[in-house]
Design a protein around this motif. Structure first.
Motif, mmCIF file in Angstrom:
data_model
loop_
_atom_site.group_PDB
_atom_site.id
_atom_site.type_symbol
_atom_site.label_atom_id
_atom_site.label_comp_id
_atom_site.label_asym_id
_atom_site.label_seq_id
_atom_site.Cartn_x
_atom_site.Cartn_y
_atom_site.Cartn_z
ATOM 1 N N ASP A 11 0.833 -1.193 0.000
ATOM 2 C CA ASP A 11 0.000 0.000 0.000
ATOM 3 C C ASP A 11 0.873 1.251 0.000
ATOM 4 O O ASP A 11 1.800 1.386 0.803
ATOM 5 C CB ASP A 11 -0.895 0.022 1.238
ATOM 6 N N GLY A 12 0.588 2.151 -0.932
ATOM 7 C CA GLY A 12 1.364 3.374 -1.025
ATOM 8 C C GLY A 12 2.626 3.265 -1.843
ATOM 9 O O GLY A 12 3.281 4.277 -2.111
ATOM 10 N N CYS A 13 3.002 2.062 -2.236
ATOM 11 C CA CYS A 13 4.186 1.882 -3.086
ATOM 12 C C CYS A 13 3.853 2.220 -4.539
ATOM 13 O O CYS A 13 2.707 2.107 -4.964
ATOM 14 C CB CYS A 13 4.672 0.437 -3.015
ATOM 15 N N PRO A 14 4.843 2.600 -5.339
ATOM 16 C CA PRO A 14 4.601 2.810 -6.766
ATOM 17 C C PRO A 14 4.169 1.507 -7.445
ATOM 18 O O PRO A 14 4.558 0.412 -7.026
ATOM 19 C CB PRO A 14 5.962 3.272 -7.295
ATOM 20 N N GLY A 15 3.386 1.657 -8.496
ATOM 21 C CA GLY A 15 2.980 0.493 -9.261
ATOM 22 C C GLY A 15 4.102 -0.031 -10.135
ATOM 23 O O GLY A 15 5.077 0.674 -10.406
ATOM 24 N N PRO A 16 3.965 -1.258 -10.610
ATOM 25 C CA PRO A 16 4.994 -1.848 -11.467
ATOM 26 C C PRO A 16 5.144 -1.079 -12.789
ATOM 27 O O PRO A 16 4.160 -0.586 -13.340
ATOM 28 C CB PRO A 16 4.479 -3.269 -11.716
ATOM 29 N N VAL A 17 6.355 -1.009 -13.273
ATOM 30 C CA VAL A 17 6.661 -0.309 -14.521
ATOM 31 C C VAL A 17 7.225 -1.307 -15.523
ATOM 32 O O VAL A 17 8.113 -2.105 -15.195
ATOM 33 C CB VAL A 17 7.680 0.825 -14.271
ATOM 34 N N GLY A 18 6.705 -1.245 -16.764
ATOM 35 C CA GLY A 18 7.297 -2.015 -17.854
ATOM 36 C C GLY A 18 7.049 -3.513 -17.807
ATOM 37 O O GLY A 18 7.826 -4.286 -18.390
ATOM 38 N N PHE A 45 -5.093 -6.212 -13.386
ATOM 39 C CA PHE A 45 -3.900 -5.365 -13.373
ATOM 40 C C PHE A 45 -4.292 -4.047 -12.708
ATOM 41 O O PHE A 45 -5.149 -3.316 -13.215
ATOM 42 C CB PHE A 45 -3.406 -5.116 -14.796
ATOM 43 N N SER A 46 -3.669 -3.733 -11.569
ATOM 44 C CA SER A 46 -4.119 -2.586 -10.783
ATOM 45 C C SER A 46 -2.942 -1.937 -10.072
ATOM 46 O O SER A 46 -1.785 -2.337 -10.232
ATOM 47 C CB SER A 46 -5.173 -3.046 -9.767
ATOM 48 N N GLY A 47 -3.251 -0.906 -9.274
ATOM 49 C CA GLY A 47 -2.223 -0.284 -8.451
ATOM 50 C C GLY A 47 -1.302 0.654 -9.190
ATOM 51 O O GLY A 47 -0.178 0.907 -8.748
ATOM 52 N N GLY A 48 -1.752 1.178 -10.333
ATOM 53 C CA GLY A 48 -0.951 2.186 -11.011
ATOM 54 C C GLY A 48 0.171 1.641 -11.870
ATOM 55 O O GLY A 48 1.268 2.213 -11.897
ATOM 56 N N THR A 49 -0.067 0.569 -12.601
ATOM 57 C CA THR A 49 0.953 0.076 -13.522
ATOM 58 C C THR A 49 1.228 1.125 -14.599
ATOM 59 O O THR A 49 0.352 1.914 -14.967
ATOM 60 C CB THR A 49 0.538 -1.239 -14.197
ATOM 61 N N ASP A 70 -7.621 -2.088 -13.771
ATOM 62 C CA ASP A 70 -8.521 -1.407 -12.849
ATOM 63 C C ASP A 70 -7.707 -0.702 -11.766
ATOM 64 O O ASP A 70 -7.162 -1.350 -10.874
ATOM 65 C CB ASP A 70 -9.482 -2.424 -12.208
ATOM 66 N N GLY A 71 -7.593 0.628 -11.872
ATOM 67 C CA GLY A 71 -6.943 1.362 -10.802
ATOM 68 C C GLY A 71 -5.713 2.127 -11.220
ATOM 69 O O GLY A 71 -4.586 1.727 -10.922
ATOM 70 N N PHE A 72 -5.907 3.248 -11.969
ATOM 71 C CA PHE A 72 -4.883 4.260 -12.208
ATOM 72 C C PHE A 72 -3.684 3.742 -13.003
ATOM 73 O O PHE A 72 -2.542 4.128 -12.772
ATOM 74 C CB PHE A 72 -4.455 4.889 -10.876
ATOM 75 N N ASN A 73 -3.971 2.865 -13.951
ATOM 76 C CA ASN A 73 -2.955 2.388 -14.888
ATOM 77 C C ASN A 73 -2.790 3.398 -16.023
ATOM 78 O O ASN A 73 -3.677 4.208 -16.300
ATOM 79 C CB ASN A 73 -3.378 1.036 -15.458
ATOM 80 N N ARG A 74 -1.639 3.302 -16.708
ATOM 81 C CA ARG A 74 -1.397 4.222 -17.827
ATOM 82 C C ARG A 74 -0.414 3.586 -18.812
ATOM 83 O O ARG A 74 0.329 2.670 -18.474
ATOM 84 C CB ARG A 74 -0.855 5.566 -17.326
ATOM 85 N N ASN A 75 -0.471 4.074 -20.050
ATOM 86 C CA ASN A 75 0.540 3.765 -21.074
ATOM 87 C C ASN A 75 0.669 2.283 -21.396
ATOM 88 O O ASN A 75 1.761 1.777 -21.638
ATOM 89 C CB ASN A 75 1.912 4.303 -20.634
#
Length: 244
Positions: A11-18, A45-49, A70-75
């Motif tokens: 919780d509160g950690c950055p989401g996975p990248v790439g 896939f969630s948590g800001g990927t 679901d949850g602030f994913n992008r790109n």
């Protein structure tokens, strides 16, 4: 519960990248038939990927979602997948941002649900409450066939974001049921979905329908015929054909 999940490590950690998911079979998940409306199916896939690539996969026969952000994913880049016979969405881009490119996928027979069509869980490719005002959400060159609603954009009041910047073009959709619908629907009075500022648009898509004179296209609270859909500014370069 899921075949595959991707989320932040705490919780509160950055989401996975790439993250890259490729050349895999994701099938026959959620055998316990847990609730599909919130949290079960083939993937989640969630948590800001950021910058996920999902390509070349076969995703089928899951009790719930096929591919679900679901949850602030992008790109995300989502392409070259075969997605079939999942109970609910084939591809679901929910509560997320822009930079998404969803293209060259084949979706067949998803959204079968319990046989009752609706705009929440019986759409093969759905964008819900997602802000593409920066980087936009581009959906193109997909082939979609089946009895459920093929493709839609929605807003509702359960999430803080609103669907903007969705550009749906050069897709091929076959609507097998006379009750099928495609387009956009605003729940809870959130009609900014259709505003000029929201910049959601359909163009250059091809639709194969059972009744060429039917009203299949949902827009701003109405079901429109092909001529009305084009008059509303959608698919001015699109094509409507009789389904074989």
């Amino acid at each position: 519960r899921y075949g595959l999940a991707v989320t932040q490590p705490c919780d509160g950690c950055p989401g996975p990248v790439g993250v890259i998911i490729e050349d895999s079979e994701i099938a026959f998940n959620n055998t316990r038939q847990l609730s599909t409306g919130d949290d079960a199916g083939g993937t989640k896939f969630s948590g800001g990927t950021d910058g996920m690539i999902v390509r070349g996969n076969e995703v089928h026969d899951n009790y719930g979602s096929g591919l679900w952000w679901d949850g602030f994913n992008r790109n995300a880049q989502v392409y070259g997948n075969v997605i079939r016979d999942n109970r609910n969405w084939g591809i679901f881009w929910e509560l997320s941002y822009g930079g998404a490119k969803i293209h060259d996928n084949t979706l067949t027979g998803n959204g079968i649900g319990d046989g009752t069509a609706n705009w929440y869980s019986n759409v093969q490719l759905l964008v819900s409450c997602s802000d593409g005002s920066v980087g936009r959400i581009e959906i193109y060159d997909n082939t979609i066939d089946g009895a459920a609603y093929p493709l839609g954009l929605i807003n509702h009041s359960h999430h803080p974001l609103r669907t903007t910047g969705a550009y749906v073009h050069h897709n091929r959709m076959t609507l097998r049921s006379p009750g099928d619908e495609v387009g956009a629907v605003a729940f809870d009075g959130l009609t900014e979905l259709f505003s000029k500022a929201a910049n959601n648009r359909f163009d250059s898509n091809t639709y194969r329908v059972t009744d060429p004179g039917g009203a299949y296209w949902a827009w701003d609270g109405q079901m429109l015929t092909w001529s009305q859909w084009q008059a509303a500014g959608n698919d001015v370069h699109g094509t409507r054909r009789q389904a074989g």
